[in-house]
Design a protein around this motif. Structure first.
Motif, mmCIF file in Angstrom:
data_model
loop_
_atom_site.group_PDB
_atom_site.id
_atom_site.type_symbol
_atom_site.label_atom_id
_atom_site.label_comp_id
_atom_site.label_asym_id
_atom_site.label_seq_id
_atom_site.Cartn_x
_atom_site.Cartn_y
_atom_site.Cartn_z
ATOM 1 N N GLU A 1 0.832 -1.196 0.000
ATOM 2 C CA GLU A 1 0.000 0.000 0.000
ATOM 3 C C GLU A 1 0.870 1.252 0.000
ATOM 4 O O GLU A 1 2.058 1.200 0.334
ATOM 5 N N SER B 1 4.063 2.333 2.336
ATOM 6 C CA SER B 1 4.684 1.165 2.948
ATOM 7 C C SER B 1 6.203 1.201 2.805
ATOM 8 O O SER B 1 6.892 0.387 3.391
ATOM 9 N N MET C 1 6.168 16.127 6.563
ATOM 10 C CA MET C 1 6.745 14.802 6.749
ATOM 11 C C MET C 1 6.082 13.797 5.827
ATOM 12 O O MET C 1 6.648 12.805 5.449
ATOM 13 N N GLU D 1 6.571 13.101 0.803
ATOM 14 C CA GLU D 1 6.887 12.151 -0.259
ATOM 15 C C GLU D 1 5.615 11.434 -0.709
ATOM 16 O O GLU D 1 5.318 11.340 -1.889
ATOM 17 N N ARG E 1 15.045 4.046 -3.450
ATOM 18 C CA ARG E 1 16.010 5.148 -3.419
ATOM 19 C C ARG E 1 17.256 4.776 -2.634
ATOM 20 O O ARG E 1 18.376 5.107 -3.015
ATOM 21 N N SER F 1 3.806 11.823 -4.478
ATOM 22 C CA SER F 1 3.590 10.773 -5.473
ATOM 23 C C SER F 1 2.107 10.732 -5.851
ATOM 24 O O SER F 1 1.743 10.460 -6.976
ATOM 25 N N LYS G 1 8.028 1.539 -0.316
ATOM 26 C CA LYS G 1 8.570 0.977 -1.543
ATOM 27 C C LYS G 1 9.558 1.926 -2.209
ATOM 28 O O LYS G 1 10.682 1.546 -2.524
ATOM 29 N N PRO H 1 3.730 5.266 10.011
ATOM 30 C CA PRO H 1 5.056 4.648 10.161
ATOM 31 C C PRO H 1 5.872 5.260 11.297
ATOM 32 O O PRO H 1 6.948 4.771 11.615
ATOM 33 N N THR I 1 11.053 4.469 -0.956
ATOM 34 C CA THR I 1 12.207 4.713 -0.105
ATOM 35 C C THR I 1 13.221 3.593 -0.260
ATOM 36 O O THR I 1 14.420 3.835 -0.406
#
Ligand SMILES: Nc1ncnc2c1ncn2[C@@H]1O[C@H](COP(=O)(O)OP(=O)(O)OP(=O)(O)O)[C@@H](O)[C@H]1O
Ligand SMILES: Nc1ncnc2c1ncn2[C@@H]1O[C@H](COP(=O)(O)OP(=O)(O)OP(=O)(O)O)[C@@H](O)[C@H]1O
Ligand SMILES: [Mg+2]
Ligand SMILES: [Mg+2]
Lengths: 674, 300, 523, 308
Positions: free
Chosen positions: A402, A405, B1, B4, A412, B8, A407, A632, A409
């Motif tokens: 999802e 989650s 924060m 990102e 990269r 997207s 991905k 997170p 990052t």
């Protein structure tokens, strides 16, 4: 069934600085009470314009209905004065938009905005309106409605907002609900929840729904009838069952066949419609699909076909009668428009060696949570949290999960575009985390990226030829004729006219831009390519072209891919092995087939089940993943998935499961794998 | 924060929502386009005046017809004569050179310095950024005209010093804009793309970041020409004007202002010249802004 | 900078005798700039003196005919060597704070000026050559000078040497300027910085000088000095009746106001050194007479003054202004412009016309560095502009520099060919500091003249007791200066006041400062 | 939040200190000193001037003068004017209310006129109203303030006699200067509001609002304007700085009391303690206003509130 909405010969023009453009032409369609009609078509085909025309919202965008009638319950909306129109908007017909985040006014609370609609139409007291709002919020499945009432749009997740949006659209019990791509911006899991909600509400209120989508899977799942649009015109209209059973228009057929299904032959070439949708100011003569149609004749090129009735379906094609009857219509691959059908990929899958190209050990990437000043460093976002895996040479490693989650990052950090907080990344035997500056930059030539947004990844001021040349200049110091011929070679390789190297990015379509992106990525003959959502922004037909291209290049150049996407079908189609991420953790890694056939982690299973599919009956999708991905910065204890897992036990809450091998090459992090 | 994740999404959205790129209706011949052309013509005319004043001015700007002082506008003297008996039209025409010089030179100096430190700050980030921005803040807290006043009053009135004073006082503005723009460009995908290719930060800066960051600075510079002329004339008013054979508009205006009740034309025409020129520059600058707006760039 | 003033004669229209004087009312008077301080000893600005004059009195007063008359001093004697002055003081004078005025107070005042801690400015210069004083008795004070000075009494009449209350000076120290206490006809009330200064009638006042007719307390209840620097606003505020009077009326407005039946225009020429352009005699080629004469002949002062001041200012002809003791009226109309002659003179010096119209000699251009220190005060910058144009005709390139830092540029570095200055003064001895040769180790005079003959005249003028002889000495100096083209005298500055017709009795003292003792308001 | 504000305040103190050092250095390094205006060098002898300089302490080297000023400022002593020994702090405090009134009045005019015209202009985009509103705004920023000020005096005081030409007592004296200064700010605000309104009008949620059947007036003035005001608030923060600076000229034109005039005079006279005092004061105000803007931001914009 009574007709709720009848659209007759509707045409809309926009006045632009470059003159007037005709966005939709002679649209005719109708919606019955309680019916769900889906409007499908590629991007730019005029779906949104049609929906806005129904609400007469285009008046505010320099648009004008030039022709036709729009009968809602017998009233012609086209001629209504603005103040009477307002009685219809929100009250008789309501709209749900694609991007819930931007569809709400960010500076007012959700509650206020819904309440405002009620008060506008139903002249009730504030108190009463508020009660109704809270009821509505409860109805659409928002927990703690009293509290959410006071929240601002920015404080809610996309899924929640979309529910709130639906609540708002229902606030005055409209007869017609227009939903313009209501789930496109959402994760598959949330999408499934929203679609189900819509269906439930429809049943409860007897709503008519006009659902706009470019995802045929969704249409298959919820539509009674489907209307296919192409370049501002309706090309086909049929009941959902009929349409999927037997598409009548070559365009519909093309769309259907472009979609990789969960049971397509993996690695095989996907069907794709050649070319891309023409722009409105350079439409071809005759049938608008003629330039892309493999069956086009002279007649098609000269005269536009009318939307003709064939029983209870309508098709706008001169040849459909004859075509649907032919053998190849349903299963013929001999008409594949790609010039050179190849089966390279099959060859490749045999020769894949298992030597690892990338090895990742206990990789972590934490972002400091900003804005807490004094306590900086204490709270972090664990975007990637202790991940270990490897990618073999020449394989395609898919990554799903999802949104949020981790991905991207992970991708990269893999390429060292960002430094890992902890852990090592070994590339071809070299520990990348130890490299710096020039050394790091020079390994970069072996690892390239294809970006999600092909337009944004090009400097708008550079000719695309220069963009492609950039890596060559940086690493190989190519110049003059060598450089030139290499650029041409690359453009040809990705199926573009080499002469186009002199053009600017904005002169290309999305699919073409992505090809350019690929050309740049392969310019240095890299060993590895990271494709982060490389096809997500593209239409299905174009998506198929790009996937084919990627596979073809992998065969030719022996590339290794990491393929990140949230479209599970595409990932399955292209990947050899797939990793599933959840909240910064890899929860399952498995070869493509076995992952889809026997998902071991409940999360994987839920993801797969959420995917709307054409070939699956409606009722099959009974089980949804509930709730949303937690933050997170404070992941749940134990198994991170335990808050949403239907099989949760107390052990799951306390003990964190490690990635374990279940079968050869199949790993999962679950205490109780399925 | 959540940037990102949001970005997207936003990318996803930019394709899906066909948000018509800020459609600005342009009729065949609207009043505002009339003014746009008017402004362009006026700027062109002023530039011509500055380059070849002799072609336009009927008299020498220094010729003092002392028997014809303070004459109201007439056929012989379009804008009348001043208290020296100079033909005001000719003085205004010739004075455009110094005025424009103040405008252009201070924008050039201020924009170059401000732009450079802003770019450095935005691109380097970290402590360099913090340091430069604090210094910039310091400059910002002192109102521009005071800074200009301090510099001009200390250095004495000369064309060069006025330019310097105005330029210095405009530095923080340019720096801020440039920094913000560089930072926003740096976060764009194509810059990341270049980085992922292995281009060095310096290459990336010169080839991608800088060219793409210049347009707001250009707009600001265009508009800054007007602002500089105004600041310059403010300095003249405060007694720090330049004394040259042919006065610039600001000096002319500020020296003629005492005659407003007896000979309105002396300060009215240079005042109008300043206003009209600044107005034109602003009109063009605004239009430039619309055209070079990064938003229009991305969504074209 | 310098101040201008000195009333030639009190204005006729304002007859000294006011039959219908009315008591009461407040006069609003717009000043052109903000005073720096109301401590007379520290002030450096003429504008301050307009206010200071209402609060403080001086020991003596100078009348328009240049005679010195009693004020706070009843009478005085001067010793034979001219070094000791003994003043008999009035005994009925009290300071506005109630403390008595006496010999000690006078001594205190002069010593205060000399005390560096006072930070006295121009007052200290005016007081020279004062050395010491002693209180002989309660009302007799003896002042000792280091050198004789005929200018001393005149200087004593100036407001900057006005007598402050010693008690107040002790009490307020540095801040006396914000809390001024004197013996004058008006008492200080309040000072709103940059807005207004208010003074009120001193009811006990009865020691007015001979200059005014009302010897007792003023008729006005008070004066409200408004500070209105912007010319247009200042005149506008008179025209819109926001104030009753405004000073320093620009020439263009003088003409209009003169013709307006609702307003009156009062004007008096200031006395001292007129606005004069000094050649720097140390600089080539201006050390040569012919070069200076060429400029003298080429500059059409008449046109300049007529054009810029629209006939409201008088042209100056001499190093001194008319009305001052020793003024040489024969110099008037002695020079008329003659371009041909000027060209010829320069030709003779070997300066030849260059291609761009500028003369050259040995590859050097004939340039004249013209320095001005004011932002167009009294249109002085405009004079520079006109001279620049006029000198073009004879091939001299004038380069104008406006700088605030006159002390460095002009006085310390001598970096000028032509520099303009004026000075308000009550005595021709003012010429001394401009034309007497100077000690090479100290600061040069503006003219940098070093002629023993002139030195002698000037030295003699300082001490000469015979007025006729003294007058002759100064005339010789003036003639020499003009003959040798040491300077270009330009204009005599008139102090102007525009007032509503209802204001009556504004007077000017010998230096041109307004006096309000006789002022009354008509309903 | 509290920590954030403290942090901000700390940086602000540094920034203010920096600006003091900067101004001090500029005025110190560049030629000239206060005695230039205090004594006439054609009367006074060089020794007398030297004495005076010594008394004023302006003959001291940089670091000593610097240490003295800042030592005093740290002790809350703003020092005395060099020219006339006026204590600086009371001087500023006495003059500040007039400047504050002018700044407030002109900001008010700017804000009201600017927002009004900006909104009208955006709503009637490219129409005649838009055109006129933009033109007014452009005129505001294109006219030298001293010129428009004098024109106002000519028209409204001298000719019509409606408002006083000068002074700083009573609201009447405030009208003309506030208009002269306010039009500048209004010009900037019109532009800003128009642009941000147009941005907002192009936002997706505007479509939602229309689809709900809301009245156009409510959509524009309730929803769009509120969103558009968020960027405008920052502008207003910066505007206060502009307005403070603008008073330098306007206060002279209208002969108003105020710190604008004080500082102009002080700078030209190189009266360092006064300059420092006013700079310190205006820097503090600038910083405070911007702090207030930032805080008010968190109240106006829920998005900022969350991230704070
Ligand atoms: N306001 C407008 N002005 C001009 N052209 C417009 C405007 N709105 C839409 N169009 C054009 O009309 C065409 C159809 O757009 P529309 O938004 O209906 O496509 P769509 O089918 O909804 O596509 P997508 O799947 O990308 O949302 C596009 O070419 C678009 O550029
Ligand atoms: N530069 C950053 N600073 C702070 N947090 C970040 C940064 N980049 C990513 N994150 C956070 O890390 C988490 C993982 O983000 P990431 O973009 O990798 O997710 P993703 O799986 O790619 O999601 P999507 O499908 O939306 O692209 C998110 O919560 C995100 O907000
Ligand atoms: Mg759409
Ligand atoms: Mg991502």
């Amino acid at each position: 069934m009574s007709r709720l909405l009848e659209i007759e010969q509707l045409s809309v023009d926009f006045h632009t600085p470059k003159g007037s453009i005709n966005a939709i032409r002679d649209i005719t369609l109708s919606i019955n009470a309680g019916e769900t009609v889906c409007l499908v078509g590629e991007s730019g085909s005029g779906k949104t314009v049609t929906s806005k025309a129904i609400m007469r919202l285009i008046d505010h965008e320099n648009g004008q209905i030039t022709k036709g009638r729009l009968l809602l319950d017998g009233t012609d909306i086209v001629t209504l004065p603005e103040h009477e129109l307002r009685e219809f908007r929100g009250k008789k017909m309501a709209m749900v938009f694609q991007e819930p985040m931007s569809a709400f006014d960010p500076v007012f609370t959700i509650g206020h905005q819904i309440q405002e609609t009620i008060i506008e139409h139903d002249k009730v007291s504030k108190r009463e309106a508020k009660d109704r709002v809270i009821q509505l919020l409860k109805k659409v499945g928002i927990p703690d409605p009293e509290q959410r009432y006071r929240q601002y749009p920015g404080e809610m997740s996309g899924g929640m907002l979309q529910r709130a949006m639906i609540a708002m659209s229902l606030s005055c019990q409209p007869d017609l609900l227009i939903a313009d791509e209501p789930t496109t911006a959402l994760d598959v899991t949330i999408q499934a929840q929203i679609l189900q909600l819509l269906q439930e509400l429809q049943e409860e209120y007897g709503l008519s729904i006009l659902l706009i989508t470019h995802d045929l899977g969704i249409a298959a799942e919820i539509a009674d009838r489907i209307v296919v649009m192409y370049a501002g015109e309706v090309v086909e209209e049929a009941s959902a069952d009929d349409l999927f059973a037997l598409p009548g228009h070559p365009y519909t057929r093309g769309l259907l066949r472009s979609i990789p299904t969960l049971d397509s032959v993996r690695g095989s070439k996907l069907y794709s419609i050649k070319g891309s949708i023409p722009s409105l100011n350079s439409l071809p003569d005759g049938c608008r699909f003629q330039t892309r149609c493999p069956f086009a004749t002279e007649h098609c090129k000269q005269e536009a076909p009318p939307l003709a009735e064939y029983g209870d379906r309508k098709i706008a094609c001169w040849r459909s009668d004859e075509l649907v009857r032919s053998d190849f219509w349903l299963n013929g691959s001999e008409v594949s428009v790609e010039p050179e059908p190849s089966n390279l990929s099959v060859v490749m899958s045999e020769s894949k060696d298992t030597k690892a190209l990338f090895t990742v050990h206990h990789l972590r990437k934490y972002y400091p949570l900003q804005g807490s000043g004094l306590v900086r460093g204490h709270k972090v976002i664990r975007a990637v949290d202790d991940v270990s895996f490897s990618i073999n040479k020449h394989e395609t490693f898919g990554l799903v999960g999802e949104s949020g989650s981790g991905k991207s990052t992970l991708g990269r950090v893999l390429l060292q575009l960002e430094r890992a907080t902890q852990g090592t990344v070994t590339f071809d035997g070299q520990d990348l985390t130890k490299l710096k500056g020039t050394a790091l930059r020079s390994v970069r030539q072996h690892m390239q990226t294809i970006f999600q947004d092909p337009y944004g990844s090009f400097d708008p001021r550079w000719k695309i030829g220069d963009s492609i040349a950039e890596p060559l200049k940086v690493h190989q110091k190519l110049k003059g004729a060598d450089l030139h011929s290499r650029i041409h070679e690359l453009l040809e390789l990705v199926g573009l006219d080499p002469a186009w190297s002199e053009r600017y990015p904005h002169e290309f379509s999305g699919g073409q831009r992505q090809r350019i992106g690929i050309a740049r990525a392969i310019a240095l003959n890299p060993k590895f390519i990271l494709a982060d959502e490389a096809v997500s922004a593209l239409d299905v037909s174009v998506q198929a072209q790009i996937i084919n291209l990627l596979q073809e290049l992998q065969g030719k150049l022996g590339l290794t891919y990491m393929f990140i996407a949230h479209g599970l079908q595409a990932v399955r189609h292209i990947s050899d092995r797939i990793g599933v991420m959840y909240l910064g953790k890899l929860v399952e890694i498995a070869p493509s087939e076995s992952l889809f056939l026997q998902p071991a982690h409940p999360y994987t299973q839920a993801l797969i089940k959420s995917v709307p599919q054409i070939s699956r009956g409606r009722e099959e999708r009974s089980y949804h993943l509930q709730g949303e991905i937690p933050s997170p910065s404070s992941p749940p204890s134990g198994c991170r998935f335990h808050t949403r897992c239907p099989f949760v036990t107390s052990r799951c809450r306390e003990e964190e499961p490690q990635l374990r091998q279940l079968a050869s090459g199949h790993l999962a992090a679950c205490h109780f794998p399925l | 924060m959540r940037e990102e994740a949001v970005s997207s999404k936003t990318l996803w959205r930019t394709r899906k929502t066909v948000s018509p790129p800020a459609i600005r209706q342009k009729g065949k011949f609207t009043v505002s386009s009339l003014f746009l052309y008017g402004a362009a013509l006026l700027i062109l005319f002023t530039l011509t005046c500055a380059v070849v004043p002799g072609w336009i001015a009927p008299y020498s700007p220094t010729e003092m017809l002392t028997d014809r002082i303070l004459q109201p506008p007439s056929a012989a003297h379009l804008f009348g004569t001043d208290y020296f008996g100079r033909d005001i039209f000719s003085v205004v025409v010739h004075g455009s050179r110094d005025s424009l010089f103040i405008g252009f030179a201070s924008v050039l100096v201020g924009g170059l310095i401000g732009g450079s430190i802003g770019a450095l700050s935005g691109y380097a980030g970290g402590w360099i950024d913090t340091l430069i921005m604090r210094l910039n803040d310091i400059l910002m807290t002192i109102p521009g005209i005071l800074l200009a006043l301090a510099i001009a009053s200390a250095l004495g009135p000369s064309l060069f010093n006025i330019v310097l004073a105005v330029a210095v006082s405009s530095i923080p503005g340019y720096a801020r804009v440039m920094r913000a723009q560089v930072m926003s460009i740096t976060s764009r995908t194509f810059v990341k793309a270049a980085a992922s290719i292995g281009a060095s930060p310096i290459q990336i800066f010169w080839k991608h970041v800088l060219p793409n960051s210049l347009s707001p600075l250009l707009v600001m510079g265009a508009i800054g020409i007007g602002t500089s002329i105004l600041t310059g004339s403010g300095l003249s008013f405060l007694g720090l004007g330049v004394l040259r054979e042919v006065p610039d508009w600001g000096t002319l205006l500020s020296q003629g202002r005492g005659y407003l009740t007896v000979a309105w034309w002396i300060c009215t025409f240079p005042g109008l010249a300043i206003t009209a020129f600044v107005l034109s520059v602003n009109i063009i600058g605004d239009r430039l802004r619309d055209h070079l707006d990064p938003k229009n760039l991305t969504q074209r | 900078g310098s101040q201008t003033t000195q009333g030639t004669e009190s204005v006729k229209s304002q007859g000294a005798a006011q039959g219908n004087s009315r008591q009461g009312g407040e006069l609003t008077f717009a000043l052109a700039t903000s005073p720096d301080t109301l401590d007379p000893h520290r002030s450096g600005l003429a504008v301050s003196v307009r206010v200071i004059r209402t609060i403080y009195d001086s020991l003596v007063v100078q009348l328009p005919d240049n005679t010195i008359k009693p004020w706070l001093a009843k009478e005085w004697t001067i010793s034979e060597d001219g070094l000791d002055y003994t003043f008999e003081l009035r005994e009925d004078v009290v300071f506005q704070d109630g403390t008595p005025f006496n010999a000690e107070a006078v001594k205190y005042n002069f010593d205060r000026i000399l005390d560096p801690a006072t930070k006295a400015a121009n007052a200290a210069a005016l007081l020279q050559p004062y050395e010491s004083s002693e209180a002989i008795d309660e009302y007799t004070v003896k002042i000792h000078l280091s050198t004789p000075s005929r200018a001393f009494l005149g200087n004593l009449s100036q407001a900057l040497l006005g007598i402050v209350s010693p008690a107040a000076a002790e009490k307020y120290g540095d801040q006396l300027g914000q809390n001024p206490v004197g013996t004058g006809p008006f008492k200080f009330v309040k000072w709103d910085e940059n807005a207004s200064i208010q003074v009120e009638r001193n009811p006990d006042y009865k020691w007015a000088p001979e200059l005014v007719s009302n010897q007792a307390a003023p008729y006005l209840d008070g004066i409200d000095f408004k500070i209105v620097p912007e010319e247009a606003t200042r005149i506008g505020s008179v025209q819109s009746n926001q104030v009753l009077a405004a000073e320093t009326v620009p020439p263009q407005n003088i003409l209009t106001l003169q013709n307006d039946p609702n307003y009156q225009l009062l004007q008096t020429n200031t006395v001292g050194l007129p606005y004069t352009l000094f050649f720097n005699l140390d600089h080539e080629p201006w050390n040569e007479l012919k070069a200076r004469q060429a400029v003298q002949l080429a500059v059409d002062v008449d046109t300049i003054v007529k054009t810029l001041y629209l006939g409201t200012y008088d042209r100056a002809w001499s190093a001194l202004s008319p009305g001052i003791f020793g003024y040489d009226a024969t110099l008037e109309d002695s020079i008329s412009p003659d371009i041909d002659k000027a060209n010829q003179l320069l030709d003779e010096l070997g300066w030849t016309q260059g291609s761009d119209g500028v003369r050259e000699k040995d590859g050097k251009k004939l340039q004249l560095h013209y320095v001005d220190g004011t932002p167009n005060r009294e249109k002085r910058n405009d004079i520079a502009v006109m001279i620049q144009q006029q000198l073009k005709q004879i091939g001299v390139e004038v380069e104008v520099e406006i700088t605030k830092d006159i002390r460095t540029v002009v006085y310390t570095n001598g970096d000028y060919d032509l520099y303009g200055n004026s000075q308000v003064n009550s005595d021709p001895n003012a010429l001394y500091s401009f034309y007497h040769s100077y000690d090479p180790n100290t600061q040069a005079s503006l003219s940098r003249l070093s002629v023993p003959q002139v030195d002698e005249w000037l030295e003699q003028g300082r001490v000469e007791k015979d007025d006729a002889k003294r007058e002759q000495l100064y005339k010789q100096v003036q003639q020499y200066i003009i003959d040798q083209a040491i300077i270009l005298p330009i204009y005599v500055f008139p102090y102007t006041v525009a007032a509503s017709k209802t204001v009556q009795g504004i007077q000017f003292d010998s230096l041109g400062y307004p006096l309000f003792n006789d002022v009354s308001l008509q309903k | 939040m509290a920590w954030k504000i403290t942090q901000r305040l700390l940086t602000s103190v540094m920034v203010i200190f920096g600006s003091l050092v900067l101004v001090f250095s500029i005025l110190y390094v560049l030629p000239g000193d206060p005695t230039d205006n205090m004594v006439d060098p054609s009367i006074a002898t060089p020794e007398m001037i030297a004495n005076l300089r010594e008394q004023l302490g302006v003959d001291q080297p940089f670091h000593i003068q610097f240490a003295r000023y800042f030592g005093n400022i740290l002790q809350g002593d703003f020092g005395n004017s060099l020219i006339n020994s006026d204590p600086v702090l009371p001087k500023i405090l006495e003059n500040f209310p007039a400047t504050l009134a002018l700044t407030a009045a002109s900001s008010l005019i700017s804000i009201i006129v600017g927002i009004l015209l900006g909104v009208l202009s955006a709503i009637h985009r490219n129409g005649i109203i838009d055109f006129i509103a933009r033109l007014i705004g452009l005129f505001g920023i294109s006219m030298p303030t001293f010129w428009s000020g004098i024109l106002l005096i000519l028209i409204f005081s001298i000719t019509l006699g409606w408002f006083p030409a000068m002074g700083s007592e009573g609201w009447e004296t405030l009208v003309l200067p506030a208009i002269a200064l306010g039009t500048v700010g209004a010009g900037y605000i019109v532009r800003m509001v128009r642009n941000s309104m147009l941005d907002v009008i192009n936002e997706q949620f505007m479509v939602t609002l229309r689809s709900k059947g809301l009245r156009e007036r409510r959509i524009m003035y309730f929803h769009a304007l509120r969103n558009a005001l968020i960027p405008a608030v920052t502008m207003i923060g910066m505007l206060i700085g502009e307005m403070l600076a603008g008073t330098v000229v306007i206060e002279t034109v209208f002969s108003r009391q105020g710190i604008g005039r004080i500082i102009a005079d002080a700078i030209m006279a190189k009266d360092l303690p006064v300059v420092q005092g006013v700079i310190l004061f205006s820097a503090i105000i600038y910083v405070l206003v911007n702090l207030l803007v930032d805080i008010s931001y968190t109240f106006i914009d829920p998005r900022v509130r969350r991230s704070a």
